[in-house]
Design a protein around this motif. Structure first.
Motif, PDB file in Angstrom:
ATOM      1  N   PHE A 105      -3.935   1.624  -6.723  1.00 63.87           N
ATOM      2  CA  PHE A 105      -2.501   1.524  -7.027  1.00 63.87           C
ATOM      3  C   PHE A 105      -1.683   1.307  -5.753  1.00 63.87           C
ATOM      4  O   PHE A 105      -0.833   0.417  -5.710  1.00 63.87           O
ATOM      5  N   GLU A 106      -1.955   2.103  -4.716  1.00 66.73           N
ATOM      6  CA  GLU A 106      -1.154   2.022  -3.488  1.00 66.73           C
ATOM      7  C   GLU A 106      -1.322   0.688  -2.772  1.00 66.73           C
ATOM      8  O   GLU A 106      -0.368   0.163  -2.208  1.00 66.73           O
ATOM      9  N   ILE A 107      -2.553   0.155  -2.779  1.00 62.41           N
ATOM     10  CA  ILE A 107      -2.800  -1.090  -2.041  1.00 62.41           C
ATOM     11  C   ILE A 107      -2.736  -2.301  -2.967  1.00 62.41           C
ATOM     12  O   ILE A 107      -2.289  -3.382  -2.561  1.00 62.41           O
ATOM     13  N   GLY A 108      -3.149  -2.125  -4.218  1.00 65.37           N
ATOM     14  CA  GLY A 108      -3.253  -3.263  -5.130  1.00 65.37           C
ATOM     15  C   GLY A 108      -2.048  -3.517  -6.001  1.00 65.37           C
ATOM     16  O   GLY A 108      -1.893  -4.608  -6.543  1.00 65.37           O
ATOM     17  N   ALA A 109      -1.177  -2.506  -6.181  1.00 69.40           N
ATOM     18  CA  ALA A 109      -0.043  -2.686  -7.096  1.00 69.40           C
ATOM     19  C   ALA A 109       1.300  -2.335  -6.474  1.00 69.40           C
ATOM     20  O   ALA A 109       2.279  -3.065  -6.646  1.00 69.40           O
ATOM     21  N   LEU A 110       1.364  -1.222  -5.748  1.00 69.46           N
ATOM     22  CA  LEU A 110       2.642  -0.736  -5.224  1.00 69.46           C
ATOM     23  C   LEU A 110       3.398  -1.766  -4.367  1.00 69.46           C
ATOM     24  O   LEU A 110       4.623  -1.866  -4.473  1.00 69.46           O
ATOM     25  N   PRO A 111       2.682  -2.557  -3.517  1.00 73.53           N
ATOM     26  CA  PRO A 111       3.430  -3.546  -2.706  1.00 73.53           C
ATOM     27  C   PRO A 111       4.165  -4.586  -3.541  1.00 73.53           C
ATOM     28  O   PRO A 111       5.094  -5.234  -3.039  1.00 73.53           O
ATOM     29  N   PHE A 112       3.779  -4.754  -4.810  1.00 72.99           N
ATOM     30  CA  PHE A 112       4.385  -5.799  -5.644  1.00 72.99           C
ATOM     31  C   PHE A 112       5.382  -5.234  -6.655  1.00 72.99           C
ATOM     32  O   PHE A 112       5.945  -5.974  -7.455  1.00 72.99           O
ATOM     33  N   LEU A 113       5.582  -3.896  -6.651  1.00 68.10           N
ATOM     34  CA  LEU A 113       6.518  -3.279  -7.587  1.00 68.10           C
ATOM     35  C   LEU A 113       7.883  -3.107  -6.934  1.00 68.10           C
ATOM     36  O   LEU A 113       7.984  -2.870  -5.734  1.00 68.10           O
ATOM     37  N   SER A 114       8.913  -3.221  -7.718  1.00 69.84           N
ATOM     38  CA  SER A 114      10.270  -3.009  -7.202  1.00 69.84           C
ATOM     39  C   SER A 114      10.501  -1.520  -6.968  1.00 69.84           C
ATOM     40  O   SER A 114       9.826  -0.668  -7.565  1.00 69.84           O
ATOM     41  N   ALA A 115      11.453  -1.218  -6.112  1.00 67.65           N
ATOM     42  CA  ALA A 115      11.702   0.174  -5.723  1.00 67.65           C
ATOM     43  C   ALA A 115      12.132   1.025  -6.914  1.00 67.65           C
ATOM     44  O   ALA A 115      11.903   2.235  -6.936  1.00 67.65           O
ATOM     45  N   ASP A 116      12.762   0.416  -7.936  1.00 70.27           N
ATOM     46  CA  ASP A 116      13.261   1.192  -9.071  1.00 70.27           C
ATOM     47  C   ASP A 116      12.257   1.256 -10.223  1.00 70.27           C
ATOM     48  O   ASP A 116      12.583   1.726 -11.317  1.00 70.27           O
ATOM     49  N   ALA A 117      11.021   0.764  -9.996  1.00 71.18           N
ATOM     50  CA  ALA A 117       9.997   0.816 -11.048  1.00 71.18           C
ATOM     51  C   ALA A 117       9.610   2.269 -11.303  1.00 71.18           C
ATOM     52  O   ALA A 117       9.246   2.993 -10.392  1.00 71.18           O
ATOM     53  N   THR A 118       9.713   2.670 -12.556  1.00 75.21           N
ATOM     54  CA  THR A 118       9.377   4.051 -12.918  1.00 75.21           C
ATOM     55  C   THR A 118       8.059   4.093 -13.680  1.00 75.21           C
ATOM     56  O   THR A 118       7.703   3.156 -14.390  1.00 75.21           O
ATOM     57  N   ASN A 119       7.359   5.186 -13.512  1.00 75.22           N
ATOM     58  CA  ASN A 119       6.082   5.416 -14.205  1.00 75.22           C
ATOM     59  C   ASN A 119       5.025   4.361 -13.898  1.00 75.22           C
ATOM     60  O   ASN A 119       4.066   4.196 -14.659  1.00 75.22           O
ATOM     61  N   GLY A 120       5.219   3.634 -12.786  1.00 76.70           N
ATOM     62  CA  GLY A 120       4.231   2.606 -12.442  1.00 76.70           C
ATOM     63  C   GLY A 120       2.853   3.194 -12.215  1.00 76.70           C
ATOM     64  O   GLY A 120       1.847   2.650 -12.688  1.00 76.70           O
ATOM     65  N   GLN A 121       2.806   4.305 -11.499  1.00 76.00           N
ATOM     66  CA  GLN A 121       1.510   4.941 -11.216  1.00 76.00           C
ATOM     67  C   GLN A 121       0.839   5.416 -12.492  1.00 76.00           C
ATOM     68  O   GLN A 121      -0.374   5.242 -12.674  1.00 76.00           O
ATOM     69  N   LEU A 122       1.614   5.991 -13.411  1.00 76.24           N
ATOM     70  CA  LEU A 122       1.058   6.490 -14.670  1.00 76.24           C
ATOM     71  C   LEU A 122       0.431   5.363 -15.473  1.00 76.24           C
ATOM     72  O   LEU A 122      -0.720   5.464 -15.931  1.00 76.24           O
ATOM     73  N   TYR A 123       1.181   4.262 -15.653  1.00 77.34           N
ATOM     74  CA  TYR A 123       0.676   3.145 -16.449  1.00 77.34           C
ATOM     75  C   TYR A 123      -0.517   2.462 -15.763  1.00 77.34           C
ATOM     76  O   TYR A 123      -1.477   2.056 -16.429  1.00 77.34           O
ATOM     77  N   TYR A 124      -0.427   2.342 -14.443  1.00 79.35           N
ATOM     78  CA  TYR A 124      -1.509   1.674 -13.710  1.00 79.35           C
ATOM     79  C   TYR A 124      -2.804   2.469 -13.820  1.00 79.35           C
ATOM     80  O   TYR A 124      -3.864   1.912 -14.137  1.00 79.35           O
ATOM     81  N   THR A 125      -2.745   3.776 -13.537  1.00 82.83           N
ATOM     82  CA  THR A 125      -3.968   4.593 -13.572  1.00 82.83           C
ATOM     83  C   THR A 125      -4.517   4.707 -14.995  1.00 82.83           C
ATOM     84  O   THR A 125      -5.731   4.784 -15.184  1.00 82.83           O
ATOM     85  N   LEU A 126      -3.617   4.700 -15.995  1.00 81.02           N
ATOM     86  CA  LEU A 126      -4.081   4.712 -17.389  1.00 81.02           C
ATOM     87  C   LEU A 126      -4.909   3.461 -17.670  1.00 81.02           C
ATOM     88  O   LEU A 126      -6.029   3.539 -18.211  1.00 81.02           O
ATOM     89  N   GLY A 127      -4.382   2.296 -17.281  1.00 80.55           N
ATOM     90  CA  GLY A 127      -5.125   1.053 -17.477  1.00 80.55           C
ATOM     91  C   GLY A 127      -6.400   1.004 -16.658  1.00 80.55           C
ATOM     92  O   GLY A 127      -7.454   0.570 -17.143  1.00 80.55           O
ATOM     93  N   PHE A 128      -6.309   1.477 -15.411  1.00 76.39           N
ATOM     94  CA  PHE A 128      -7.465   1.463 -14.508  1.00 76.39           C
ATOM     95  C   PHE A 128      -8.624   2.267 -15.093  1.00 76.39           C
ATOM     96  O   PHE A 128      -9.776   1.801 -15.129  1.00 76.39           O
ATOM     97  N   PHE A 129      -8.333   3.477 -15.571  1.00 76.10           N
ATOM     98  CA  PHE A 129      -9.421   4.322 -16.060  1.00 76.10           C
ATOM     99  C   PHE A 129      -9.844   3.981 -17.490  1.00 76.10           C
ATOM    100  O   PHE A 129     -10.957   4.317 -17.902  1.00 76.10           O
ATOM    101  N   LEU A 130      -9.001   3.268 -18.237  1.00 69.62           N
ATOM    102  CA  LEU A 130      -9.455   2.722 -19.524  1.00 69.62           C
ATOM    103  C   LEU A 130     -10.499   1.636 -19.291  1.00 69.62           C
ATOM    104  O   LEU A 130     -11.529   1.588 -19.975  1.00 69.62           O
ATOM    105  N   ILE A 131     -10.233   0.758 -18.323  1.00 65.11           N
ATOM    106  CA  ILE A 131     -11.209  -0.285 -17.972  1.00 65.11           C
ATOM    107  C   ILE A 131     -12.486   0.364 -17.428  1.00 65.11           C
ATOM    108  O   ILE A 131     -13.607  -0.041 -17.775  1.00 65.11           O
ATOM    109  N   THR A 132     -12.315   1.381 -16.583  1.00 65.33           N
ATOM    110  CA  THR A 132     -13.471   2.110 -16.057  1.00 65.33           C
ATOM    111  C   THR A 132     -14.297   2.702 -17.190  1.00 65.33           C
ATOM    112  O   THR A 132     -15.541   2.635 -17.175  1.00 65.33           O
ATOM    113  N   MET A 133     -13.633   3.267 -18.186  1.00 65.71           N
ATOM    114  CA  MET A 133     -14.333   3.881 -19.315  1.00 65.71           C
ATOM    115  C   MET A 133     -15.140   2.840 -20.103  1.00 65.71           C
ATOM    116  O   MET A 133     -16.303   3.072 -20.441  1.00 65.71           O
TER     117      MET A 133
END
Length: 433
Positions: A105-133
């Motif tokens: 998230f920090e290296i792959g997504a955060l640099p491309f998110l706007s400063a006012d993006a909310t819940n970005g980490q929550l949605y990203y990690t949810l998708g990340f670990f769904l794919i992992t599962m």
């Protein structure tokens, strides 16, 4: 069965595979931040870091080879299981696997998110670990194919980054901060715990021995020979990566302003020198590397716990592991690292002691008693260190040597090992007729 010999190419391939096992993308975030914090004291901090992040994993792999994969053979079965479970939980859903999602998230997504993006980490990690599962529950050749392409690409990127660190102009080292000012060597040693590679070496060593057996290398002495060679190749690669990343952090200067983790520092460095193209390349490779690492960790943990508790299916374990990873990931990377430090400070002394006593087994007259005593001492004093790092008031223990530095376990454990070398076998009483 005939004992096969491996070619030089096979041995080198095994070494690179071992390097890839250890180099999770999470390992990229600690050296640059440690280098930045160490400043003028980078050299002793780097030496300490390399001791526990490269030296101990190397020795751990050799210990696994020496014991033919049975490093816990002299422990009570309950204690051996508890230690193994602890290691799997730490490198699985408690620390290492959630960290892959956060680094992605920090290296792959955060640099491309706007400063006012909310819940970005929550949605990203949810998708990340769904794919992992999904990938862990239905393993196939896809992940192996991605890994074969990804590992050379990641190595190529790291080599390019390392070369740039020494070629591009950097700032002068700054003033050491925190514990790096007073005890940089010890702080570097403790920072090396965060890679978790000594713990991982106890798992990976057995995995490599299994791979060698499948290749027809059946004799223990031959397995040891090839495992040691692979370990040396992997250690050389890890040392190269860590040295360059440490130097990157030390010379980052103003590029490190505002960075609270090594992931942010690394992104800011790449953005400054390589622009958006470099950031996109770094983000893509690190995200895929994190994903393959997460799948590997979740799969390994699920397989182990399925063997331990077969009444719960492998896929249910995958679901439980990914749910745990999701929960831990949303602590945040900085918070997860802060949480992990007391755990690692407690467990690491036991792992290091286990590796060291394995080399002394043949010197002990009473190996079973010696193993158990040494590991018990390491655990007790490791708990003391862990309580201190956790912020609890343990000032009554300040009299212990190296306690202030967070390594109270070291001298008592080494002293116990030394004493065990002189303990003799009990003399059996003669039976009177």
């Amino acid at each position: 069965m005939q004992n096969k010999q491996m070619t030089m190419g096979d041995t080198i391939g095994l070494g690179f595979m071992t390097f890839a096992f250890f180099l999770g993308a999470g390992n990229l975030i600690f050296p640059p931040f440690a280098g930045h914090m160490a400043g003028d004291n980078t050299l002793p901090a780097m030496i300490g870091f390399l001791l526990t992040a490269v030296g101990m994993p190397l020795v751990g792999l050799i210990a696994i080879a020496k014991s033919n994969g049975k490093v816990t053979a002299f422990l009570p079965s309950a204690a051996a299981t508890a230690l193994t479970v602890s290691i799997y939980l730490i490198i699985g859903p408690i620390i290492a696997a959630p960290r892959t999602g956060l680094v992605a998230f920090e290296i792959g997504a955060l640099p491309f998110l706007s400063a006012d993006a909310t819940n970005g980490q929550l949605y990203y990690t949810l998708g990340f670990f769904l794919i992992t599962m999904v990938l862990s529950a239905f393993p196939g050749n896809l992940l192996d194919s991605v890994g074969k392409v990804l590992t050379p690409l990641l190595i190529f990127l790291l080599v390019g980054l390392a070369v740039s660190v020494f070629i591009l102009p950097g700032a002068e080292p700054g003033v050491p901060q925190g514990d790096y000012a007073s005890s940089p060597l010890t702080k570097g040693i403790l920072e090396g715990y965060n890679t978790m590679d000594t713990l991982a070496s106890l798992i990976f060593g057995m995995l490599i021995i299994d791979i060698l057996r499948k290749k027809g290398v059946t004799e223990a002495a031959t397995q040891t020979k090839y495992l040691v060679r692979a370990a040396l190749i992997a250690a050389g690669g890890l040392a190269f990566v860590y040295l360059s990343l440490f130097y990157l952090g030390t010379t980052a200067g103003d590029l490190a302003i505002g960075a609270e983790t090594g992931g942010q520092l690394l992104t800011q460095y790449v953005t400054h020198y390589f622009g958006n193209t470099g950031v996109i390349l770094l983000a893509s490779v690190v995200t895929l590397a994190c994903l393959t690492t997460a799948v590997g960790l979740v799969s390994a943990c699920s397989e182990y716990f399925n063997e331990l508790l077969p009444q719960i299916s492998y896929r249910i374990w995958v679901l439980l592991m990914c749910a745990g990873c999701m929960a831990m990931a949303n602590l945040g990377l900085k918070e997860l690292i802060n949480f992990s430090i007391p755990v690692l400070v407690t467990v690491y002394p036991v792992a290091i002691a286990l590796v060291l006593v394995t080399f002394l087994t043949q010197k002990f007259a009473r190996p079973e008693f010696s193993h158990r005593l040494v590991l018990s001492v390491a655990l007790v004093f490791g708990i003391f260190d862990g309580l201190k790092v956790a912020g609890l008031d343990t000032s009554f223990l300040n009299f212990l040597p190296l306690y202030a530095e967070g390594m109270a376990w070291l001298l008592p454990t080494l002293l116990t090992m030394f004493i065990c070398l002189f303990i003799k076998k009990p003399v059996k009483a003669e039976t009177v007729a």
